[in-house]
Each structure stands twice: as structure tokens, then as C-alpha cells.
Design a protein around this motif. Structure first.
Motif, short mmCIF file in Angstrom:
data_model
loop_
_atom_site.label_atom_id
_atom_site.label_comp_id
_atom_site.label_asym_id
_atom_site.label_seq_id
_atom_site.Cartn_x
_atom_site.Cartn_y
_atom_site.Cartn_z
N THR A 1 0.84 -1.20 0.00
CA THR A 1 0.00 0.00 0.00
C THR A 1 0.87 1.25 0.00
OG1 THR A 1 -1.75 -1.17 1.18
CG2 THR A 1 -1.83 1.23 1.23
N HIS B 1 2.41 1.64 -3.47
CA HIS B 1 1.45 2.13 -4.46
C HIS B 1 1.10 3.61 -4.23
CE1 HIS B 1 1.01 -1.62 -6.49
NE2 HIS B 1 0.56 -2.25 -5.41
N ARG C 1 3.80 5.77 -5.57
CA ARG C 1 3.76 5.82 -7.04
C ARG C 1 2.49 6.49 -7.56
NH1 ARG C 1 5.37 -0.27 -8.90
NH2 ARG C 1 7.55 -0.24 -8.26
N GLU D 1 -0.50 5.34 -7.40
CA GLU D 1 -1.38 4.30 -7.96
C GLU D 1 -2.53 4.07 -6.98
OE1 GLU D 1 2.41 1.98 -10.01
OE2 GLU D 1 1.45 1.14 -8.23
N ALA E 1 -4.68 0.66 -6.94
CA ALA E 1 -3.91 -0.45 -6.39
C ALA E 1 -3.71 -0.26 -4.89
CB ALA E 1 -2.57 -0.57 -7.11
N ALA E 2 -3.52 0.98 -4.44
CA ALA E 2 -3.35 1.26 -3.02
C ALA E 2 -4.63 0.94 -2.24
CB ALA E 2 -2.95 2.71 -2.80
N THR F 1 -4.86 -2.93 -1.98
CA THR F 1 -3.95 -3.50 -0.99
C THR F 1 -4.33 -3.07 0.43
OG1 THR F 1 -2.37 -1.71 -1.42
CG2 THR F 1 -2.00 -3.81 -2.55
#
Length: 136
Positions: A85, A88, A91, A93, A96-97, A100
Motif C-alpha cells: 500500500t 502504491h 507511485r 497508484e 492499487a493502493a 492493498t
């Protein structure tokens, strides 16, 4: 609560086994990208760790041999997805975070639930309690 924990254990084990397998044996079109972002050694280590965690979520609880390994496996997987997490989020993202983070909450819930709320008794522990109560 016991049924909810079992359902979560099975679902988490399936998710981590699938993701771990993808890391160990990725599709050819993703291999170069994954190796660039994670490195070969870390990618394989992470994949094997996720597969082992998936096994640890189910096998000790199902066999009732060393069932304390189930909350340990869930806690370790919670640490892995908490780290993912953070990665992500760094980045940017977001989707995706969020995924997760949800996996983190579920794994942490299973770890706590199997450690404190509804722990699974070991076979030896159950037979020892039965023997002690029958002799008393």
C-alpha cells in the motif's frame, strides 16, 4: 464469527496464492516490467512468501497441527500488503493502493480473529483438555 473467519481465510488464501504464482511465474509480457520494478530475486522471494502465506492461512487451521501459525501467517501477509500500500501510494497508484489497503484490513482482521477472538485449538491441546477433564 468462526464461519466468517474461515470464509476470509479461504478468500485471502486464494488471492495470495494467485498473486504469488503470478510473481513466481509471470506471463512473458509482464516479466520484463516486473523484473525492472522489483528485481528478479525480490520478485521470486515475494511470490514464494505469498504462496507460503496462503498455505499458512489454511493448512495449520485445517489440520489443527500448529494452528498458531494461521494468525502468524495472516499477520505476515498483512505486513506485506501494508508495505505494498505504501509503495502504491508513493507511485500515485490510487486504485492499487485501495485494493492493498482492503487486503491489509482483511488479513489483519483474520490475524486478530484467529489470535484472540476465535483461536483454533490444536489436536494435542484438545485431547489434553479432554483427558484432564475426564480424570478430574
Amino acid at each position: 464469527m468462526n464461519i466468517a473467519l474461515w470464509i476470509l481465510q479461504v478468500l485471502l488464501a486464494a488471492a495470495f496464492a494467485a498473486h504469488g504464482w503470478m510473481l513466481v511465474s509471470p506471463p512473458p509480457e509482464l516479466l520484463a516490467i516486473m523484473n525492472e520494478q522489483l528485481g528478479v530475486g525480490f520478485r521470486i522471494f515475494l511470490g514464494v512468501a505469498e504462496i507460503a502465506g496462503a498455505v499458512g492461512l489454511l493448512l495449520p487451521a485445517m489440520t489443527r497441527k500448529l494452528p498458531w501459525l494461521t494468525p502468524v501467517a495472516a499477520g505476515c501477509l498483512a505486513f506485506v500488503v501494508a508495505s505494498a500500500t505504501v509503495l502504491h501510494l508513493a507511485r500515485s497508484e490510487t486504485s492499487a493502493a485501495v485494493t492493498t489497503a482492503i487486503l491489509f484490513l482483511l488479513a489483519a482482521f483474520v490475524a486478530y480473529g484467529r489470535w484472540r477472538v476465535r483461536p483454533i485449538a490444536s489436536r494435542s491441546g484438545a485431547s489434553a483438555r479432554t483427558l484432564a477433564s475426564s480424570t478430574a
